[in-house]
Design an enzyme around this catalytic site. Structure first.
Site, short mmCIF file in Angstrom:
data_model
loop_
_atom_site.label_atom_id
_atom_site.label_comp_id
_atom_site.label_asym_id
_atom_site.label_seq_id
_atom_site.Cartn_x
_atom_site.Cartn_y
_atom_site.Cartn_z
N SER A 43 0.86 -1.18 0.00
CA SER A 43 0.00 0.00 0.00
C SER A 43 0.89 1.22 0.00
O SER A 43 1.88 1.27 0.73
CB SER A 43 -0.87 -0.03 1.26
OG SER A 43 -1.84 0.96 1.18
N HIS A 51 -2.42 7.22 -4.61
CA HIS A 51 -2.55 6.06 -3.73
C HIS A 51 -2.63 4.81 -4.59
O HIS A 51 -3.29 4.81 -5.63
CB HIS A 51 -3.84 6.20 -2.90
CG HIS A 51 -4.33 4.92 -2.30
ND1 HIS A 51 -5.46 4.26 -2.76
CD2 HIS A 51 -3.84 4.16 -1.30
CE1 HIS A 51 -5.63 3.17 -2.05
NE2 HIS A 51 -4.68 3.07 -1.16
N ASN A 62 -2.77 0.32 -4.00
CA ASN A 62 -2.81 -0.80 -3.07
C ASN A 62 -3.07 -2.08 -3.85
O ASN A 62 -3.91 -2.09 -4.75
CB ASN A 62 -3.93 -0.54 -2.04
CG ASN A 62 -4.19 -1.75 -1.14
OD1 ASN A 62 -5.23 -2.39 -1.25
ND2 ASN A 62 -3.25 -2.08 -0.28
N VAL A 63 -2.32 -3.14 -3.55
CA VAL A 63 -2.66 -4.47 -4.04
C VAL A 63 -2.56 -5.43 -2.87
O VAL A 63 -1.63 -5.35 -2.06
CB VAL A 63 -1.73 -4.94 -5.19
CG1 VAL A 63 -2.16 -4.33 -6.52
CG2 VAL A 63 -0.26 -4.59 -4.94
N ARG A 64 -3.54 -6.30 -2.75
CA ARG A 64 -3.58 -7.18 -1.58
C ARG A 64 -4.21 -8.52 -1.92
O ARG A 64 -4.97 -8.65 -2.88
CB ARG A 64 -4.37 -6.51 -0.45
CG ARG A 64 -5.79 -6.17 -0.82
CD ARG A 64 -6.49 -5.32 0.25
NE ARG A 64 -7.85 -4.98 -0.16
CZ ARG A 64 -8.18 -3.95 -0.94
NH1 ARG A 64 -7.24 -3.16 -1.43
NH2 ARG A 64 -9.43 -3.73 -1.27
N HIS A 121 -6.15 7.38 -16.15
CA HIS A 121 -7.23 6.43 -16.43
C HIS A 121 -6.91 5.54 -17.63
O HIS A 121 -7.28 4.36 -17.64
CB HIS A 121 -8.55 7.18 -16.64
CG HIS A 121 -9.23 7.52 -15.35
ND1 HIS A 121 -10.14 6.68 -14.75
CD2 HIS A 121 -9.11 8.58 -14.52
CE1 HIS A 121 -10.57 7.22 -13.61
NE2 HIS A 121 -9.96 8.38 -13.45
N HIS A 174 -19.58 13.48 3.85
CA HIS A 174 -19.84 14.71 4.62
C HIS A 174 -19.45 15.97 3.85
O HIS A 174 -19.77 17.07 4.27
CB HIS A 174 -19.09 14.65 5.96
CG HIS A 174 -17.60 14.64 5.81
ND1 HIS A 174 -16.91 13.61 5.22
CD2 HIS A 174 -16.66 15.55 6.17
CE1 HIS A 174 -15.61 13.88 5.23
NE2 HIS A 174 -15.43 15.05 5.79
N GLY A 189 -3.91 -2.75 14.60
CA GLY A 189 -2.90 -2.79 13.54
C GLY A 189 -1.68 -1.96 13.97
O GLY A 189 -1.67 -1.34 15.03
N ARG A 190 -0.66 -1.94 13.11
CA ARG A 190 0.55 -1.18 13.46
C ARG A 190 0.34 0.28 13.05
O ARG A 190 0.44 0.64 11.88
CB ARG A 190 1.76 -1.78 12.74
CG ARG A 190 3.07 -1.11 13.17
CD ARG A 190 4.28 -1.81 12.58
NE ARG A 190 5.50 -1.24 13.12
CZ ARG A 190 6.20 -0.27 12.52
NH1 ARG A 190 5.80 0.24 11.39
NH2 ARG A 190 7.31 0.19 13.09
#
Lengths: 309, 309
Positions: free
Chosen positions: A101, A115, A117-119, A154, A184, A268-269
């Site tokens: 991430s 940003h 992220n791959v998980r 994109h 919000h 979590g850390r």
């Protein structure tokens, strides 16, 4: 809807993720001229989640004011309920989760924040069979909008996903718009990108290949934008707008982002989770952009959901 | 455990709260030399919550870098489940909620940040009877700890509550420590103060009197500390530590504070809810105070829970 996964495949994903972290931080360090600090960590035995990771961070670089890129690999005795909605056969099963991430906050307000992220999550059912599913994506958050940047980002995302079916980019683009929304503020976080979760529909090999395609596309999606913008001149006005808009990033991550919020509340850390926080942020009451300004264009032309390609 | 409340009593609470807002902002403006901007707002018809308020804010003052003090009075058709746990007879009843809430962020790192809130919720049961309960408190968040400041703040809180029973201060002090705790940092937000909620055990008149005692004590609890610290010299080191520690305030309010989190997710007025955000905040990776420094003392002597009196 999960996929049988032998343990050598889990090792392959881990290897890919560690290599990706090295490739990305290497390229960013080269561009910036500053190096990342690497901080390897391991959870103490006795903590609810076991696992280890490598947190890499560059602070006060030339181009990047704060750039964090973390790898983590955690194991738990029981898959949390939030992860088993679509997999009742895996409720409470032992699991592993691993991912890379990153959030890069540039110094120059004309360079967008990014940003990626791959998980992968993998769990072992009572039958002993191991199953996996993937998630990830990337999204771009400009302070000053440029059409060509959004279109480029994109386009790279679309092209990376095309070999896996022409439905993937439109689905994941819409998913991204839905996820990165500040209710919000009634505002998107930025110009979006792609986002997917719980993904296993192509089988392990092709799902993993798709995840690699996303990870591998990151530098190509982001670096040309950085190169184009990083030397643009700016003053106090642009810096102030950037600091103010970074507040939205904080609001999204701490209030809405499921990973951040869940991580902080569940042990979590902390320092690794909060790699995503900007280095310097401001809040001020009801800041309104001047009519006709570049700042106003962010709100009127870039943050509203759009088809960029 | 709620108290029958005729509607003239609701009017009396509203009047007290509006007066309190005026008194506090008046005293702070006098001390600072800058004025508050007052922004009266009203929810659009058709929004889920109806109501109005007055947001008062001073930005870039001499002593206060950002000082927000809001009054709000909202009405809803159905009391939310979170508010009816202890009052099953009022589940889904029409309700009103009103309060004054403030957070003052000083410029000088030696002056602590302060938060105060007093609020009342009132609901009408199916029988037509109106009931009310009170909540509130105040707590102090120093960047550089001084025993005499913490002791003074707690002493004023204790003395204000003493006429309502000598159990009140110890109970509300403990409640405050429990509430203003950052689980992900294993840290208190500051040196605490008092916090109470769902309070009606003294009947309406005395419960309202106790709430007034807390509100009325605020200036006495805080201003002497500001006067003592506001002219102390400081440099970049202290400023940087203040900006870093302000990050904890943001983390607490956006991740843990029930009012903020609920308000942002449920359609409250964002700019008024986020009055509590600091004007300028920084994050950096694993910042550690020097051994034996004033910064370290914050962690070792001031943030751990203590009996200050």
């Amino acid at each position: 809807m999960s996929i049988p996964t032998p343990s050598q495949d889990v090792t392959a994903v881990r290897g890919y993720l560690l290599g990706l972290q090295q490739r990305i931080t290497g390229a960013i360090a080269e561009l910036d001229g500053h190096t990342f600090v690497a901080d390897a960590w391991r959870k103490d035995p006795g903590e609810p989640l076991q696992g280890e990771g490598v947190t890499m961070i560059m602070e006060q670089g030339a181009v990047f004011e704060r750039a964090g890129c973390g790898f983590s690999h955690v194991r738990g005795p029981k898959l949390p309920p939030s992860a088993t909605q679509h997999r009742p056969e895996l409720a409470g099963a032992p699991f592993e989760a691993m991912g890379v991430s990153l959030v890069f906050h540039p110094r120059n307000p004309y360079v967008p924040t990014v940003h990626m992220n791959v998980r992968m999550i993998t769990a072992r059912a009572a039958s002993g069979e191991q199953s996996s599913w993937f998630g990830g994506g990337m999204d771009l958050t400009p302070y000053y909008g440029y059409e060509e940047d959004a279109v480029h980002f994109h386009t790279v995302c679309r092209d990376a996903l095309l070999p896996f079916g022409d439905d993937k980019y439109p689905r994941f683009k819409t998913w991204c718009d839905q996820y990165f929304f500040l209710k919000h503020r009634n505002e998107q976080r930025g110009v979006g990108g792609v986002f997917f979760d719980d993904f296993s529909e192509l089988g392990f090999e092709q799902s993993f290949a798709m995840q690699r395609a996303v990870g591998d596309a990151f530098l190509q999606a982001y670096l040309p934008i950085v190169e184009r913008r990083k030397a643009m001149g700016y003053g106090e006005r642009e810096r102030n707008f950037q600091l103010y808009r970074r507040g939205r990033y904080v609001e999204f991550n701490l209030v809405f982002d499921r990973g951040t919020h869940f991580g902080l509340q569940s042990g979590g850390r902390t320092e690794s989770i909060l790699l995503s926080m900007p280095p310097l942020v401001s809040w001020s009451y009801q800041q309104q952009p001047e009519q006709g300004s570049h700042e106003e264009a962010l709100y009127t032309r870039f943050l509203p959901r759009r088809d960029w390609i």
